[in-house]
Each structure stands twice: as structure tokens, then as C-alpha cells.
Motif scaffolding. Structure first.
Motif, PDB file in Angstrom:
ATOM      1  N   ASP A  28       1.693  -4.722   1.209  1.00 24.96           N
ATOM      2  CA  ASP A  28       1.617  -5.716   2.287  1.00 24.96           C
ATOM      3  C   ASP A  28       2.573  -6.878   2.016  1.00 24.96           C
ATOM      4  O   ASP A  28       2.175  -7.982   1.650  1.00 24.96           O
ATOM      5  CB  ASP A  28       0.178  -6.211   2.425  1.00 24.96           C
ATOM      6  N   GLY A  45       2.493  -6.470  -3.040  1.00 28.86           N
ATOM      7  CA  GLY A  45       1.385  -6.747  -2.145  1.00 28.86           C
ATOM      8  C   GLY A  45       0.325  -5.664  -2.190  1.00 28.86           C
ATOM      9  O   GLY A  45      -0.030  -5.087  -1.149  1.00 28.86           O
ATOM     10  N   GLY A  48      -3.160  -8.338  -1.971  1.00 34.67           N
ATOM     11  CA  GLY A  48      -3.174  -9.259  -0.841  1.00 34.67           C
ATOM     12  C   GLY A  48      -1.802  -9.272  -0.191  1.00 34.67           C
ATOM     13  O   GLY A  48      -0.919  -8.508  -0.577  1.00 34.67           O
ATOM     14  N   ARG A  49      -1.629 -10.155   0.771  1.00 38.91           N
ATOM     15  CA  ARG A  49      -0.376 -10.204   1.536  1.00 38.91           C
ATOM     16  C   ARG A  49       0.611 -11.196   0.922  1.00 38.91           C
ATOM     17  O   ARG A  49       0.241 -12.279   0.476  1.00 38.91           O
ATOM     18  CB  ARG A  49      -0.657 -10.603   2.981  1.00 38.91           C
ATOM     19  N   GLU A  51       4.028 -13.122   2.208  1.00 43.15           N
ATOM     20  CA  GLU A  51       4.896 -13.434   3.346  1.00 43.15           C
ATOM     21  C   GLU A  51       6.073 -14.273   2.861  1.00 43.15           C
ATOM     22  O   GLU A  51       5.874 -15.328   2.256  1.00 43.15           O
ATOM     23  CB  GLU A  51       4.136 -14.206   4.423  1.00 43.15           C
ATOM     24  N   GLN A  70      -6.351 -12.482  -1.481  1.00 39.97           N
ATOM     25  CA  GLN A  70      -5.615 -13.719  -1.247  1.00 39.97           C
ATOM     26  C   GLN A  70      -4.210 -13.415  -0.756  1.00 39.97           C
ATOM     27  O   GLN A  70      -3.775 -12.267  -0.722  1.00 39.97           O
ATOM     28  CB  GLN A  70      -5.564 -14.548  -2.535  1.00 39.97           C
ATOM     29  N   ASP A  71      -3.484 -14.454  -0.380  1.00 39.84           N
ATOM     30  CA  ASP A  71      -2.110 -14.310   0.086  1.00 39.84           C
ATOM     31  C   ASP A  71      -1.186 -15.198  -0.739  1.00 39.84           C
ATOM     32  O   ASP A  71      -1.613 -16.223  -1.289  1.00 39.84           O
ATOM     33  CB  ASP A  71      -1.968 -14.720   1.558  1.00 39.84           C
ATOM     34  N   ILE A  73       2.260 -17.220   0.186  1.00 38.31           N
ATOM     35  CA  ILE A  73       3.054 -17.597   1.355  1.00 38.31           C
ATOM     36  C   ILE A  73       4.252 -18.417   0.919  1.00 38.31           C
ATOM     37  O   ILE A  73       4.112 -19.448   0.261  1.00 38.31           O
ATOM     38  CB  ILE A  73       2.219 -18.425   2.363  1.00 38.31           C
TER      39      ILE A  73
END
Length: 204
Positions: A28, A45, A48-49, A51, A70-71, A73
Motif C-alpha cells: 500500500d 506498505g 499500513g499505507r 503516501e 498506521q500510515d 504521510i
């Protein structure tokens, strides 16, 4: 690039982004427009993601990962220096993370801030915009001055241009056996970017 799907989730790379063939994207991961991902960067990923938003760069040998659920970012114009590690953090727009720094889980770095090279930013930190963050463990040093903010913004722009240059001209070759007469230079020079310490010396 090396891209891998896990649990049926595959990385996404915008057509205007450049991801080096020796970088690795797993699961991800979403790479936005005009981003640059350097050789040996690993964006994983699988828990979690991740970005990486418009115009950001993740340079050579960086690691980006996250705890389960969690992400991580990287907002627009994030600028991640060689060998940095990002884990479950949120970088607001225009943040520069210096070479070989570590930013840990749950940390928010405010917009246009600078994490100095070789810093260790502990989990759960929350830093205001335009902060200079340095040390191991890292602490807030001061607010950034206008010279540093302008230099930082230019660096992000230079990497957007590198993404476009790489898409247009980077390709694998066999090395030459000897240097050609009148060997040409790459298309960037001192007018493109100047080290910050030199800018300060010129203004002193």
C-alpha cells in the motif's frame, strides 16, 4: 523499479513520477505526481499505507515503513535526504529531513521545517511549522530564517526537475572504456542550487 503486491494491494505510481529501477515498493504505497524515488529506497506498505504526495522526493537508500494499522504521510514537497528512515510519521508540506536522520512513529513535523542531518526524532513528537529540529535525541533549536526557507524550497524544486529529467533521459548503458575528448557535463550547475553554507558565506 521492483514493485510487489501483498494481500491483493499493489503500489500506485503516477505517470509523472520517477521511481528508480533499483528502488523497491511493496503493498500500500501511493506515489503522487512529479515525485522522485531514488535508487535503493525501500517503501514497505505491508502493515499500513505510505503516501508520497506531489513533488516529494525520497533519495538513495531511504527506508519508509510503519507499524500495523498506521500510515506514513509525506505531504507535498517533502524532501528526504540520503539514508533517512521514516517510520509511521507525518511530514507536513515542504519538510526537509536531512541525510541519515530517523523520524519515529506518531511524530508530526510542521510545514517547511528542517530535520538536521543525523538527527533522531523520538516517537510522538509534535513540532510547529518552520522549525529547525536537530540532535540525537532531537529537540527544537529555533525557527528557520528566510535564507534557509528559500534554499529548502529550491531544493524541492530541483528534485521535481530531476524526476522529469530522469523520465526523459535516464537509461541503462554500458560504461565507456575511456573519457571522450571535450566530455560534456550534465545539465545542472551552480546556478541550479548552492550549498546552504556557501549561501551564508556569500551573504556575510
Amino acid at each position: 523499479m521492483t514493485a510487489w503486491s501483498i494481500d491483493g494491494v499493489s503500489p500506485v505510481v503516477h505517470e509523472t513520477a520517477f521511481v528508480h529501477p533499483q528502488a523497491c515498493l511493496i503493498g500500500d504505497v501511493v506515489i503522487g505526481p512529479e515525485c522522485y524515488i531514488g535508487p535503493f529506497a525501500s517503501l514497505r506498505g505491508d502493515y499500513g499505507r505510505i503516501e508520497v504526495r506531489t513533488g516529494s522526493n525520497v533519495q538513495d537508500s531511504c527506508t519508509v515503513h510503519v507499524f500495523p494499522g498506521q500510515d506514513t504521510i509525506l505531504d507535498e514537497g517533502s524532501h528526504i535526504g540520503h539514508g533517512a528512515v521514516l517510520h509511521g510519521c507525518h511530514l507536513e508540506p515542504g519538510v526537509l529531513v536531512g541525510m541519515n536522520s530517523v523520524v519515529m512513529d506518531g511524530t508530526r513535523i510542521g510545514a517547511r521545517s528542517l530535520v538536521a542531518a543525523h538527527s533522531f526524532v523520538r516517537a510522538g513528537g509534535d513540532y510547529a511549522e518552520e522549525s529547525l529540529i536537530a540532535g540525537s535525541p532531537a529537540k527544537l533549536i529555533r525557527r528557520l530564517d528566510e535564507v534557509t526557507l528559500a534554499w529548502k524550497a529550491n531544493g524541492s524544486h530541483v528534485y521535481r526537475e530531476l524526476a522529469a529529467r530522469s523520465l526523459a533521459t535516464l537509461h541503462e548503458v554500458t560504461p565507456l572504456r575511456e573519457e571522450e575528448p571535450d566530455r560534456k557535463r550534465v545539465s545542472t550547475g551552480r546556478d541550479t542550487s548552492t550549498p546552504l553554507h556557501e549561501l551564508r558565506a556569500e551573504g556575510a
